[in-house]
Design a protein around this motif. Structure first.
Motif, PDB file in Angstrom:
ATOM      1  N   ARG A 168     -16.233   4.739   3.970  1.00 49.85           N
ATOM      2  CA  ARG A 168     -15.636   4.851   3.518  1.00 49.85           C
ATOM      3  C   ARG A 168     -15.924   6.258   4.079  1.00 49.85           C
ATOM      4  N   ASP A 173     -10.466   4.676  -5.779  1.00 47.57           N
ATOM      5  CA  ASP A 173      -9.701   4.159  -4.610  1.00 47.57           C
ATOM      6  C   ASP A 173      -8.255   3.720  -6.224  1.00 47.57           C
ATOM      7  N   LEU A 183      -7.124   4.501   6.244  1.00 52.28           N
ATOM      8  CA  LEU A 183      -7.510   3.907   4.789  1.00 52.28           C
ATOM      9  C   LEU A 183      -6.471   2.893   4.079  1.00 52.28           C
ATOM     10  N   ASP A 239      -0.318  -0.533  -5.279  1.00 58.21           N
ATOM     11  CA  ASP A 239      -1.475   0.024  -4.502  1.00 58.21           C
ATOM     12  C   ASP A 239      -1.257   1.751  -4.532  1.00 58.21           C
ATOM     13  N   THR A 282     -11.542  -3.555   1.276  1.00 57.49           N
ATOM     14  CA  THR A 282     -11.922  -3.429  -0.479  1.00 57.49           C
ATOM     15  C   THR A 282     -11.152  -4.616  -1.344  1.00 57.49           C
ATOM     16  N   GLU A 283     -10.134  -4.972  -0.870  1.00 60.13           N
ATOM     17  CA  GLU A 283      -9.224  -5.629  -1.493  1.00 60.13           C
ATOM     18  C   GLU A 283      -9.652  -7.220  -1.170  1.00 60.13           C
ATOM     19  N   GLU A 335      -9.359   0.355   5.592  1.00 61.60           N
ATOM     20  CA  GLU A 335     -10.712   0.777   4.285  1.00 61.60           C
ATOM     21  C   GLU A 335     -10.329  -0.267   2.599  1.00 61.60           C
ATOM     22  N   ARG A 336      -8.956  -0.152   2.498  1.00 61.25           N
ATOM     23  CA  ARG A 336      -7.998  -0.139   1.171  1.00 61.25           C
ATOM     24  C   ARG A 336      -8.284  -2.060   1.417  1.00 61.25           C
ATOM     25  N   LEU A 338      -2.945   4.785  -1.854  1.00 61.73           N
ATOM     26  CA  LEU A 338      -4.542   4.485  -1.176  1.00 61.73           C
ATOM     27  C   LEU A 338      -5.120   5.662  -2.257  1.00 61.73           C
ATOM     28  N   ARG A 339      -6.499   6.509  -2.059  1.00 65.93           N
ATOM     29  CA  ARG A 339      -7.284   6.887  -2.004  1.00 65.93           C
ATOM     30  C   ARG A 339      -6.901   8.888  -1.954  1.00 65.93           C
ATOM     31  N   ALA A 377       0.617  -0.828   0.260  1.00 73.00           N
ATOM     32  CA  ALA A 377      -0.130  -0.226  -0.080  1.00 73.00           C
ATOM     33  C   ALA A 377       0.946   1.165  -0.368  1.00 73.00           C
TER      34      ALA A 377
END
Length: 385
Positions: free
Chosen positions: A354, A365, A339, A160, A346-347, A342-343, A162-163, A122
């Protein structure tokens, strides 16, 4: 390498963080000695053909501060705060740090991550908003670094990003407190009439207009997602400060700073110094500068606001105060942990809450291929669909 690594004591990611087995703090980097300044600026401007003598002139801001940018030390503080927060909350996830333009370099850090046996990473970029320089360029840097590691025959990593966290309460809350505290530092007789100037890095108009995902609701607003997101945060902070102080009609505006590049190319305006002149001419008794576009008090804050803008205000006889940035505030480090979790959820195919405040909702995302296009030439970018 002690600044970079934080090995997981157990060697395995906790269930809550899976599939991730490491977090990368990804930042801009900065010189840490006078002899670093020109090489650092050569890294920043590589491929643009800028002569060394011109870079020495550009580097005068750094030389005023002993050739040392505050950003690396501030990232060390954030790194330590993240590790402390993770440990206190049982998140057994190693945290690494890599920079775009100075040591510890991103490629070196990713090489170390791969050598340490981690494979799913991440990434937290120290930029809260959509935009080429604050998002896509970091993803291009990640793609370049991963390609280099592949050439070296190292195991493949998946990264990945993070948003965007501009509207997470853990980012907005500290800005509200910092703005209220800055108002309190003004002389009492001008405090109630003081105006707010929310500042962020200026970017070319064309880059602002194409910022964000093509289907991002914010992108359809004037100025694209970059401006829309900043305006949303500014409104949140202004409204909260109004409620806290009881001053309901305090004027505020989004203004810009740190412009660079050719003068004939339109960039976002007004500049903070021009804004201070306009506010003085309009009879403003004082101004609070709120750097909502920045995560920490790095050179753009220390020079462009604390030095240049403060000097302009003194010239005008206009009282000013500058709000602190978020830095390593515990609410922000908690937001980063949230975060990551959360991610990760989701994965794993779950549907986690969120967290976001304001009118725009949580950001996407995964960036689209057409997000925040490179203004010069298309380049591969990691962490996109």
């Amino acid at each position: 390498m002690s600044d970079v690594r934080n090995p997981s004591p157990s060697g395995a990611a906790p269930v809550a963080a899976r599939p991730y087995d490491a977090l990368l703090l990804l930042s801009f980097g900065g010189p840490e000695a006078p002899e670093d300044v020109v090489p650092f600026l050569e890294n920043v401007t590589r491929g643009r053909g800028i002569p060394k003598e011109r870079l020495k002139e550009v580097g005068k801001h750094y030389f005023m501060f002993g050739g040392v940018s505050p950003i690396n030390e501030q990232n060390r503080e954030l790194l330590a705060a993240l590790r402390k927060d993770f440990a206190e909350h049982g998140l057994d996830l190693p945290v690494y740090w890599g920079n775009r333009n100075w040591a510890p370099y991103l490629t070196d850090t990713l090489r170390e991550i791969a050598t340490d046996g981690h494979r799913r990473i991440a990434v937290l970029a120290t930029s809260a908003y959509a935009g080429y320089s604050g998002c896509r360029q970091y993803r291009e840097n990640l793609a370049d670094a991963l390609a280099r590691l592949a050439e070296e025959g190292l195991p493949a990593l998946r990264v990945d990003k993070l948003r965007h966290f501009y509207n997470h309460p853990g980012f907005v809350g500290p800005m509200i407190d910092a703005t209220a505290a800055a108002l309190e530092r003004l002389p009492e007789e001008v405090r109630a009439g003081a105006r707010l100037a929310f500042t962020t890095h200026s970017i070319p108009d064309t880059m602002a207009e194409t910022s964000g995902a093509p289907d991002d609701p914010a992108r359809g607003r004037p100025g694209g997602a970059y401006v829309a997101q900043h305006l949303d945060v500014a409104r949140l902070v202004a409204d909260a400060v109004a409620e806290r102080t009881g001053v309901q009609d305090r004027p505020w505006e989004l203004v810009f700073q740190s412009r660079s590049g050719a003068p004939h190319i339109p960039w976002l305006e007004p500049d903070i110094c021009d804004h201070l002149e306009a506010q003085h001419a309009d009879g403003a008794p004082a101004v609070v500068m709120v750097p909502i576009g920045f995560v920490s008090d790095h050179m753009e804050v220390k020079y462009d606001l604390d030095t240049e803008a403060v000097a302009k205000a003194a010239e005008l006889g206009l009282p000013v105060a500058r709000a602190a940035t978020v830095g390593a505030d515990p609410r922000f480090t908690a937001a980063v942990r949230e975060l990551v979790l959360e991610r990760a959820a989701t994965e794993r195919g779950e549907a986690p809450a969120r967290c976001a405040t304001g009118t725009l909702g949580p950001s996407h995302d995964v960036c689209a291929v057409a997000c925040c296009p490179n203004p010069r030439a298309a380049r591969p970018a990691a962490a996109e669909r």
